[in-house]
Design a protein around this motif. Structure first.
Motif, PDB file in Angstrom:
ATOM      1  N   GLU A  31       6.104   6.856  -2.506  1.00 28.17           N
ATOM      2  CA  GLU A  31       6.681   6.250  -1.306  1.00 28.17           C
ATOM      3  C   GLU A  31       5.945   4.948  -1.017  1.00 28.17           C
ATOM      4  OE1 GLU A  31       7.473   7.097   3.457  1.00 28.17           O
ATOM      5  OE2 GLU A  31       5.829   8.099   2.396  1.00 28.17           O
ATOM      6  N   GLY A  32       6.682   3.854  -0.974  1.00 27.38           N
ATOM      7  CA  GLY A  32       6.080   2.568  -0.684  1.00 27.38           C
ATOM      8  C   GLY A  32       5.812   2.390   0.802  1.00 27.38           C
TER       9      GLY A  32
ATOM     10  N   THR B 204       0.842  -1.197   0.000  1.00 29.76           N
ATOM     11  CA  THR B 204       0.000   0.000   0.000  1.00 29.76           C
ATOM     12  C   THR B 204       0.878   1.248   0.000  1.00 29.76           C
ATOM     13  OG1 THR B 204      -1.769  -1.144   1.193  1.00 29.76           O
ATOM     14  CG2 THR B 204      -1.805   1.259   1.235  1.00 29.76           C
ATOM     15  N   VAL B 205       0.673   2.111  -0.960  1.00 29.16           N
ATOM     16  CA  VAL B 205       1.488   3.325  -1.086  1.00 29.16           C
ATOM     17  C   VAL B 205       1.315   4.208   0.149  1.00 29.16           C
ATOM     18  CG1 VAL B 205       1.790   5.462  -2.395  1.00 29.16           C
ATOM     19  CG2 VAL B 205       1.423   3.295  -3.588  1.00 29.16           C
ATOM     20  N   GLY B 206       2.435   4.629   0.736  1.00 35.50           N
ATOM     21  CA  GLY B 206       2.408   5.553   1.862  1.00 35.50           C
ATOM     22  C   GLY B 206       1.970   4.948   3.176  1.00 35.50           C
ATOM     23  N   PHE B 207       1.779   3.615   3.229  1.00 32.64           N
ATOM     24  CA  PHE B 207       1.312   2.986   4.475  1.00 32.64           C
ATOM     25  C   PHE B 207       2.421   2.995   5.519  1.00 32.64           C
ATOM     26  CE2 PHE B 207       0.879  -0.789   7.195  1.00 32.64           C
ATOM     27  CZ  PHE B 207      -0.376  -0.563   7.730  1.00 32.64           C
TER      28      PHE B 207
ATOM     29  N   GLY C  62       9.259   4.901   3.806  1.00 39.20           N
ATOM     30  CA  GLY C  62       9.211   3.705   2.981  1.00 39.20           C
ATOM     31  C   GLY C  62      10.143   3.856   1.787  1.00 39.20           C
ATOM     32  N   ALA C  63      10.363   2.756   1.083  1.00 39.16           N
ATOM     33  CA  ALA C  63      11.235   2.795  -0.089  1.00 39.16           C
ATOM     34  C   ALA C  63      10.591   3.626  -1.194  1.00 39.16           C
ATOM     35  CB  ALA C  63      11.501   1.379  -0.587  1.00 39.16           C
ATOM     36  N   THR C  64      11.424   4.365  -1.910  1.00 43.14           N
ATOM     37  CA  THR C  64      10.934   5.181  -3.023  1.00 43.14           C
ATOM     38  C   THR C  64      10.784   4.317  -4.272  1.00 43.14           C
ATOM     39  OG1 THR C  64      12.033   7.139  -2.115  1.00 43.14           O
ATOM     40  CG2 THR C  64      11.365   7.217  -4.430  1.00 43.14           C
ATOM     41  N   GLN C  65       9.593   4.335  -4.847  1.00 43.47           N
ATOM     42  CA  GLN C  65       9.312   3.545  -6.041  1.00 43.47           C
ATOM     43  C   GLN C  65       9.213   4.478  -7.240  1.00 43.47           C
ATOM     44  OE1 GLN C  65       5.572   1.750  -4.979  1.00 43.47           O
ATOM     45  NE2 GLN C  65       6.461   0.436  -3.397  1.00 43.47           N
TER      46      GLN C  65
ATOM     47  N   GLY D  51      -7.458  16.390   5.952  1.00 41.33           N
ATOM     48  CA  GLY D  51      -6.868  15.072   6.094  1.00 41.33           C
ATOM     49  C   GLY D  51      -5.415  15.159   5.660  1.00 41.33           C
ATOM     50  N   TYR D  52      -4.608  14.224   6.137  1.00 38.80           N
ATOM     51  CA  TYR D  52      -3.173  14.255   5.849  1.00 38.80           C
ATOM     52  C   TYR D  52      -2.738  12.887   5.340  1.00 38.80           C
ATOM     53  CZ  TYR D  52      -3.685  18.491   8.564  1.00 38.80           C
ATOM     54  OH  TYR D  52      -4.115  19.713   9.006  1.00 38.80           O
ATOM     55  N   THR D  53      -1.905  12.895   4.318  1.00 39.39           N
ATOM     56  CA  THR D  53      -1.545  11.637   3.671  1.00 39.39           C
ATOM     57  C   THR D  53      -0.100  11.669   3.203  1.00 39.39           C
ATOM     58  OG1 THR D  53      -2.140  10.094   1.896  1.00 39.39           O
ATOM     59  CG2 THR D  53      -2.366  12.439   1.425  1.00 39.39           C
ATOM     60  N   ARG D  54       0.470  10.463   3.078  1.00 40.51           N
ATOM     61  CA  ARG D  54       1.799  10.315   2.477  1.00 40.51           C
ATOM     62  C   ARG D  54       1.691   9.728   1.077  1.00 40.51           C
ATOM     63  NH1 ARG D  54       6.640  12.048   4.951  1.00 40.51           N
ATOM     64  NH2 ARG D  54       7.646  10.203   4.076  1.00 40.51           N
ATOM     65  N   ALA D  55       0.491   9.372   0.667  1.00 40.36           N
ATOM     66  CA  ALA D  55       0.277   8.775  -0.648  1.00 40.36           C
ATOM     67  C   ALA D  55       0.144   9.882  -1.694  1.00 40.36           C
ATOM     68  CB  ALA D  55      -0.966   7.890  -0.634  1.00 40.36           C
TER      69      ALA D  55
END
Length: 263
Positions: free
Chosen positions: A221-222, A31-34, A85-88, A114-118
């Protein structure tokens, strides 16, 4: 109830909660940004039959350790682990990875943030930059209908080139939000977090400034889940679960033995 049975029951419940967290981590390994979860435990209260340092009745000496019998464990909470997370690399111009500290901010349907890393971005029918759930970014950025390409710089500057014009035109600015205690954020699902009193108020700024990370276009970001680590934790939790059930069985057998002996 036999105290050992009660204690083992708390141990079984604790390992069941840990297994649930591990299962969720593994389910979101792609999941991206998890951000993975970890479960926090602490021991329960103690039955103190003799306090350390009290005078012993048999020889008037001080008890060096006392008698303290524990009553098990319980879960005090779960924590999100906010390591990167690892950069994809995707080479998709609408994908943006946050490298370092910070969250992209979006406006939810109820008007709250809301705030997200995805960073799987797109545009809606009006050209507004949105995330994968269709929520507009804050601050809002609008891409002209005549845009032929889009560039998102490391500092969040959004530029486009339009038909008949080869000179990039700046159309907006992406910002990042940081929290003094990100583990206090409320996980909403859909890769979103919500501010709480525990997280503190967000601090907003340009990517690359002060405590903020940078943006990388054409990448995501993975998940920060390490599958091997989770598998090792799963095996350890499973074995601990089994040991607690064996204590339950042993305590039950002891009670049965006492009941038979009393007849």
């Amino acid at each position: 109830m036999n105290p050992a049975m009660w204690i083992s029951k708390t141990g079984v419940q604790a390992q069941d909660a840990k297994l649930q967290a591990i299962a969720n981590n593994l389910a979101n390994a792609n999941t991206v940004g998890f951000k993975k979860d970890r479960v926090v435990f602490e021991d329960l209260f103690y039955s103190v039959e003799q306090q350390p340092g009290t005078q012993r009745a048999d020889n008037n000496t001080l008890s060096p350790t006392g008698v303290q019998l524990g009553n098990g464990t319980h879960m005090t909470g779960t924590q999100k682990v906010f390591t990167d997370g690892a950069t994809q690399i995707t080479n998709n111009k609408m994908d943006v990875a946050v490298i370092g500290n910070g969250f992209l901010q979006v406006r939810r349907p109820n008007g709250e943030s809301g705030y997200t890393r995805a960073g799987q971005l797109g545009v809606d029918q009006n050209g507004v930059l949105i995330n994968a759930q269709g929520l507009p970014l804050v601050p809002q950025v609008t891409i002209p209908a005549t845009a032929t390409s889009i560039t998102i710089a490391e500092n969040g500057t959004v530029s486009v080139t339009t038909q008949g014009n080869t000179i990039p035109q700046e159309v907006g600015q992406l910002t990042l939000s940081s929290f003094i205690n990100p583990t206090g954020l409320l996980a909403l699902g859909e890769n979103l977090f919500q501010e709480t009193q525990a997280s503190g108020a967000p601090t907003e700024g340009r990517p690359g400034d002060a405590q903020f990370g940078k943006l990388k276009q054409g990448a995501l970001e993975g998940s920060n889940v390490q599958v091997v680590e989770e598998m090792v934790d799963m095996i350890a939790a499973q074995r601990t679960y089994e040991m607690n059930t064996k204590v339950l069985s042993a305590a039950d057998n002891m009670l049965q033995y006492l009941a038979q002996a009393a007849r």
